[in-house]
Design an enzyme around this catalytic site. Structure first.
Site, short mmCIF file in Angstrom:
data_model
loop_
_atom_site.label_atom_id
_atom_site.label_comp_id
_atom_site.label_asym_id
_atom_site.label_seq_id
_atom_site.Cartn_x
_atom_site.Cartn_y
_atom_site.Cartn_z
CD GLU A 38 -3.22 -1.92 4.86
OE1 GLU A 38 -3.53 -2.87 5.32
OE2 GLU A 38 -2.83 -0.82 5.46
CG ASP A 73 -2.79 4.20 2.71
OD1 ASP A 73 -2.43 2.92 1.80
OD2 ASP A 73 -3.79 3.91 3.32
CG HIS A 124 -0.41 -0.13 2.61
ND1 HIS A 124 0.22 0.96 3.14
CD2 HIS A 124 -0.04 -1.39 3.54
CE1 HIS A 124 0.45 0.47 4.33
NE2 HIS A 124 0.42 -0.61 4.58
ZN LIG Z 1 0.73 -1.67 6.23
#
Ligand SMILES: [Zn+2]
Length: 388
Positions: A138, A76, A74
């Site tokens: 995420e 983010d 992810h």
């Molecule tokens: Zn993570």
């Protein structure tokens, strides 16, 4: 002290430098990664959120054929608000063999190492595809990756395996619980407290719903499978927040509460939700509405993280074992996007550098030794993808 490739270090610095806190856009990072990947021969696909403010990126190297492996992470990170850092969280600082910065452990170093090795991946023809997947959102419940997965399954030859590079200290994780998050809002009708027969008490109704969840939790605990590797070895419930009522002498008109359950892999999650909804509809709502015709109970699903089930002879786990030389595997208590990939039929394992102990904390760091181990592993993966 372990040393890492300068390209890897530079890429970690670049990725950490983008403030991709989940509440913000990740497009600057995605633009950078896409340009970098395409200029090195990767085929890229983007999927956007509804506002077009965030994107997933799926990059493919090697043959446009089924099979191969997805390196997934992810883009983010969690907020730094209210945390006390010794240095700028979005500028990587090295101290004592560690790289400090938000996302160094969770999980930009994994993505950066994969990106930095793209020229190595491309140095010889790959016989099996290597894909690099960057998702958004995420950290707010794995809500971004679904669009990418949909795009892959609709439009691309199916990859065989997924390695989710969440921080596991380069240990093999083949299972975790899921996490289902809800908010329930109860609407009754206000009345003088001396006249309960002229209102509908939302707190009372909420209490009956909460008691139902407590009983469901107790049942799951009593029915814990003897061989479960999880801690605790059963599906758990939690009530996280509650708000309701105005004063001691008013029949409470509104009450809302948030709750979650964390299912074991294989748990019949929809049965849990259906039982709660049925209890609300058939037992609690009629009592609430007896003197409050506008009474209502509404439950919203806030987010769903699917559990990851250990796979018997799983292809992804077998490959990681073979390439890494790590011979055992286990389960963890945190959720990942892995369950979503697995549910789509892709063999999935969680395996990445850094420790979850440092994730989400001030002064988050990853050791150079962990990054170096990730480099070694990904180069072996390259040899596997290029070889027979
Ligand atoms: Zn993570």
């Amino acid at each position: 002290m372990a040393s890492i490739r300068p390209e890897t270090r530079e890429m970690i610095e670049r990725l950490v430098g983008f403030d991709t806190t989940s509440a913000k856009s990740n497009l600057a990072l995605i633009d950078f990664a896409q340009h970098y990947l395409e200029s090195r021969g990767a085929r890229c696909r983007r999927t956007l959120n509804a506002e077009a403010s965030k994107a997933n990126l799926f990059a493919s190297l090697g043959p446009a054929a089924p099979g191969g492996v997805v390196l997934s992470g992810h883009s983010d990170v969690v907020p730094v608000d209210g945390q006390s850092w010794d240095s700028d969280p979005f500028r990587v600082v090295e101290r004592d063999g560690r790289l400090y910065g938000r996302g160094t452990a969770d999980m930009k170093s994994f993505l950066a190492t994969a990106l930095a090795l793209v020229p190595e991946f491309q140095a010889q023809p790959l016989r099996r595809p290597i894909h690099i997947a960057l998702s958004y959102d995420e950290e707010v419940g794995c809500t971004g990756v679904g669009a990418m997965l949909h795009d892959i399954t609709e439009n691309l030859p199916a990859p065989e395996m997924v390695i989710v590079g969440e921080p596991t200290d380069m240990r093999i994780v083949n299972g975790h619980k899921g996490c289902y998050l809800f908010e329930t809002r109860v609407k009754g009708q206000a009345a003088h407290s001396s006249q309960p027969h002229r209102g509908g008490n939302a707190i009372l109704a909420a209490g009956r719903l909460i008691a139902f969840l407590a009983e469901a939790a107790a049942q799951k605990r009593r029915a814990a499978p003897a061989d479960s590797p999880f801690d605790p070895p059963y599906t758990t419930f939690n009530l996280g927040q509650i708000e309701g009522g105005k004063a001691i002498n008013i029949v409470a008109q509104d009450c809302s509460f948030t709750w979650e359950f964390r299912p074991l892999p294989g748990e019949d999650t929809e049965a849990i939700v259906a039982a709660f909804e049925a209890h609300a509809r058939e037992a609690v709502l009629p009592a609430l509405s007896e003197f409050a015709p506008g009474g209502a109970i509404e439950t919203a699903r806030l987010a769903t993280v699917l559990p990851l089930a250990p796979e018997a002879e799983g292809a992804a786990e077998s490959l990681v074992r073979r390439l890494s030389g790590v011979n055992d595997s286990g389960v963890v208590s945190f959720g990942t996007e892995g369950g979503i990939f697995q549910a789509a039929g892709l063999s999935t394992v969680v395996f990445g550098p850094g420790s979850i102990d440092q994730a989400h904390k001030p002064n988050e760091f990853i050791t150079l030794a962990q990054v170096a181990a990730c480099e070694d592993f990904l180069l072996k993966l390259r040899d596997w993808a290029a070889g027979g």
